[in-house]
Design an enzyme around this catalytic site. Structure first.
Site, PDB file in Angstrom:
ATOM      1  N   ASN A   1      -5.006   6.001  -1.482  1.00  0.00           N
ATOM      2  CA  ASN A   1      -4.629   6.248  -0.087  1.00  0.00           C
ATOM      3  C   ASN A   1      -4.079   7.655   0.103  1.00  0.00           C
ATOM      4  O   ASN A   1      -4.269   8.272   1.143  1.00  0.00           O
ATOM      5  CB  ASN A   1      -3.605   5.219   0.383  1.00  0.00           C
ATOM      6  CG  ASN A   1      -4.261   3.869   0.625  1.00  0.00           C
ATOM      7  OD1 ASN A   1      -5.472   3.794   0.793  1.00  0.00           O
ATOM      8  ND2 ASN A   1      -3.472   2.815   0.637  1.00  0.00           N
TER       9      ASN A   1
ATOM     10  N   GLU B   1      -5.186  -0.375  -8.438  1.00  0.00           N
ATOM     11  CA  GLU B   1      -4.121   0.556  -8.823  1.00  0.00           C
ATOM     12  C   GLU B   1      -2.950  -0.251  -9.372  1.00  0.00           C
ATOM     13  O   GLU B   1      -2.515  -1.228  -8.759  1.00  0.00           O
ATOM     14  CB  GLU B   1      -3.673   1.385  -7.612  1.00  0.00           C
ATOM     15  CG  GLU B   1      -4.697   2.443  -7.240  1.00  0.00           C
ATOM     16  CD  GLU B   1      -4.276   3.309  -6.055  1.00  0.00           C
ATOM     17  OE1 GLU B   1      -4.896   4.355  -5.857  1.00  0.00           O
ATOM     18  OE2 GLU B   1      -3.347   2.935  -5.322  1.00  0.00           O
TER      19      GLU B   1
ATOM     20  N   SER C   1       0.831  -1.216   0.000  1.00  0.00           N
ATOM     21  CA  SER C   1       0.000   0.000   0.000  1.00  0.00           C
ATOM     22  C   SER C   1       0.857   1.255   0.000  1.00  0.00           C
ATOM     23  O   SER C   1       0.372   2.322  -0.381  1.00  0.00           O
ATOM     24  CB  SER C   1      -0.865   0.074   1.260  1.00  0.00           C
ATOM     25  OG  SER C   1      -1.356  -1.159   1.631  1.00  0.00           O
TER      26      SER C   1
ATOM     27  N   HIS D   1      -2.123  -2.922  -6.608  1.00  0.00           N
ATOM     28  CA  HIS D   1      -2.687  -2.528  -5.321  1.00  0.00           C
ATOM     29  C   HIS D   1      -4.186  -2.741  -5.338  1.00  0.00           C
ATOM     30  O   HIS D   1      -4.947  -1.930  -5.875  1.00  0.00           O
ATOM     31  CB  HIS D   1      -2.336  -1.061  -5.029  1.00  0.00           C
ATOM     32  CG  HIS D   1      -2.727  -0.626  -3.659  1.00  0.00           C
ATOM     33  ND1 HIS D   1      -3.185   0.635  -3.383  1.00  0.00           N
ATOM     34  CD2 HIS D   1      -2.749  -1.291  -2.491  1.00  0.00           C
ATOM     35  CE1 HIS D   1      -3.462   0.725  -2.090  1.00  0.00           C
ATOM     36  NE2 HIS D   1      -3.208  -0.437  -1.536  1.00  0.00           N
TER      37      HIS D   1
END
Ligand code: NAD
Length: 544
Positions: free
Chosen positions: A491, A453, A420, A441
């Site tokens: 994120n 991602e 992450s 991801h």
């Protein structure tokens, strides 16, 4: 400018049937060009004594697949009127010569509205028909909400409008939306159908004049109330859901002319609503995300059938399900018996829940489970097309694993990490093949969340990026290529939001209060519930 080689709408004759062929790649969207050309072509054949019947068909891979999204976007941001199809549809429906829509591919939104304005609909068995406007937060504005219930009944119209899901040709035929399903040459079959109805000499049926399927307002009270409850429950933030029910109610309670005016108001309001602007933005952003610098249709991709997943935790288990669901062969590897058993138990529990909810059959689950082999060793690593690492968020551990993978995996195997926050290049740096290393991801739960991602390292090859994009598509996910920066995109956007929620707790609010405010605002989950689901240990490891 040179003239287009093929006209947008070409007219030709097959005996006494005039065939109007719309040719406007890629999906024959009903934009101003098509509307103008179609109106001219229709006026021409209506006046032409040679034409005794009309067939409207499309070239390319689909019937009119919808309205023009860019036109819609302009309408959303200005006070301008939405595209006006009314005179065109009135001319088609008002024609004394029978008009047949010949449908292949998808007839969606404006495409279905056009087909419904025709007197008859003939479709290939593979065709799909629907009103997906709700997905963009709008109510259709070209009389679809008024004609659909007149053809399929109130309940079915509400279901199609609120779900936005297209139905297949046989369902459409059962519902009364399609008159005949044909196979082989669609246009010839539609011409034959047009000749049949003409020979019968019947007055072409006008859907707007029909009331046989809609029943009286009292008969529909229960369905309308149930649909309002569904709209409130499933789409509380989308005014278009309630407006869809209002529009269908107008079809039941008002004559067509008044109903279509009411639809027009409702459609205009929803097109200019905030949710519509946001959903249009998402739609266009998802489209833009498919255009990746350096990647073209010619970029080679590697077929991915055999996948190894390293780490059977929260993410590994979900990724294994996503891959098995897409028909891939999966090896799920963990370092400990405990971790592996817990991971497989979660996978089984999730599948069982899908059976209970009626989403999957026991046979389908058995097939998917049989695709996942749990293991504690490195068996089969050498045969893998793709390895996805999903162990704890630790650079040291990930580097150790990638050094092993470099030794074990065959040349050309895609080596992916689900990190992450860590630097992909630092992970790729321990291998002799950084061009094969990429970030994949996934988001939790990985078998459900649509975003994937794809993190491009400094040396990741275009072929590996293209392969990852193809994988996203196969997993039914939206692949978004991200730069190698802490938090990538999702994120990175979420961090400031997360900090604020934590400040609120420091200032005295309880996590429950914060989450309640967020769900009240319209978020599907509160931030603290999201943290719980992801596992608080992930954040702790990132911090460390
Ligand atoms: P987790 O703690 O649930 O699972 C990690 C698993 O890896 C455990 O089962 C552990 O036994 C196993 N493992 C440890 N060392 C191993 C080794 N050498 N070989 C094989 N297996 C080993 O962790 P998680 O939440 O699934 O996170 C995994 C990765 O995914 C992390 O990099 C994390 O940052 C990332 N990620 C997590 C989330 C989330 O919401 N949890 C979301 C996106 C990405």
């Amino acid at each position: 400018m040179t003239e287009p080689v093929t006209p947008v709408v070409a007219t030709r004759f097959d005996g006494e049937v005039a065939l109007l062929l719309i040719d406007h790649p890629p999906v024959n969207a009903l934009d101003a060009t098509v509307r103008t050309a179609l109106a001219t072509a229709i006026a021409g054949v209506l006046d032409d004594p040679r034409a005794r019947a009309l067939v409207i068909a499309c070239a390319g891979r689909t019937f009119v697949a919808g309205a023009d999204i860019m036109e819609l976007e302009r309408a959303a941001w200005s006070d301008g009127e939405g595209p006006d199809m009314h005179p065109l549809f009135a001319a088609i429906e008002g024609s004394s010569k029978p008009v047949v829509a010949a449908i292949h591919g998808t007839a969606l939104g404006g495409g279905l509205e056009l087909a419904m304005a025709c007197h008859y609909r003939v479709a290939l068995g593979s065709a799909r028909l629907g009103m997906p406007e709700i997905n963009l937060g709008i109510v259709p504005g070209a009389e679809g909400t008024q004609r659909l219930p007149r053809l399929v009944g109130v309940e079915k119209a509400l279901e199609m409008g609120l779900s936005g899901k297209p139905i297949d040709a046989s369902d459409a035929q059962r519902a009364g939306l399609v008159d005949r399903i044909v196979d082989g040459d669609l246009v010839s079959a539609a011409v034959a159908f047009a000749n049949e109805v003409r020979a019968r000499g019947e007055t072409p049926p006008r859907t707007s004049a029909r009331t046989d399927r809609i029943g009286s307002p009292t008969e529909n009270e229960t369905s309308l109330a149930a649909a309002r409850a569904t709209a409130r429950k499933t789409k509380p933030q989308i005014p278009a859901a309630r407006a869809w029910v209002d529009a269908v109610e107008a079809a039941v309670t008002l004559p067509f002319e008044e109903g279509r005016r009411r639809e027009r108001e409702l459609s205009g309001d929803t097109v200019r609503s905030e949710p519509c602007k946001a959903l249009l933005h998402v739609f266009l952003a998802e489209r833009a995300a498919t255009r990746v610098p350096g990647i073209t249709k010619a970029t080679q991709t590697t077929p991915l059938e055999r996948v190894v997943i390293v780490g059977a935790g929260t993410m590994g288990g979900g990724i294994a399900m996503a891959c098995a669901n897409a028909g891939m062969t999966v090896r799920l590897r963990d370092a400990t018996r405990e971790g592996l058993d817990a991971g497989m138990a979660t996978v089984r529990r999730n599948y069982e829940a899908s059976v209970k909810r009626g989403r999957l059959t026991t046979d389908a689950v058995a097939d998917r489970l049989s695709r996942i082999t749990p293991q504690l060793d490195d068996d089969g690593f050498d045969g893998a097309d793709l390895v996805i690492e999903a162990v704890y968020e630790s650079m040291e551990l990930k580097r150790r694993i990638f050094a092993d993978l470099d030794r074990l995996a065959r040349p050309g195997c895609v080596l992916a990490t689900n990190t992450s926050t860590l630097d992909i290049d630092a992970i790729a740096g321990v291998t002799s093949r950084p061009e094969s290393v990429v970030g994949l991801h996934f988001f939790s739960p990985a078998n459900v969340m649509r975003l994937l991602e794809i993190v491009r390292g400094a040396r990741t090859s275009p072929e590996v990026i293209a392969t990852a994009l193809a994988l996203a598509k196969r997993l039914n996910k939206v692949g978004v290529v991200a730069r190698n920066l802490p938090g990538f995109i999702g994120n990175r956007m979420m961090f400031p939001y997360m900090y604020e929620t934590q400040f609120l707790v420091e200032e005295g609010a309880t996590p429950e209060q914060v989450d309640r405010a967020l769900t009240g605002f319209g978020m599907a989950m509160g931030m603290f519930a999201v943290d719980d689901m992801a596992g608080l240990d992930v954040a702790a490891r990132v911090k460390r």
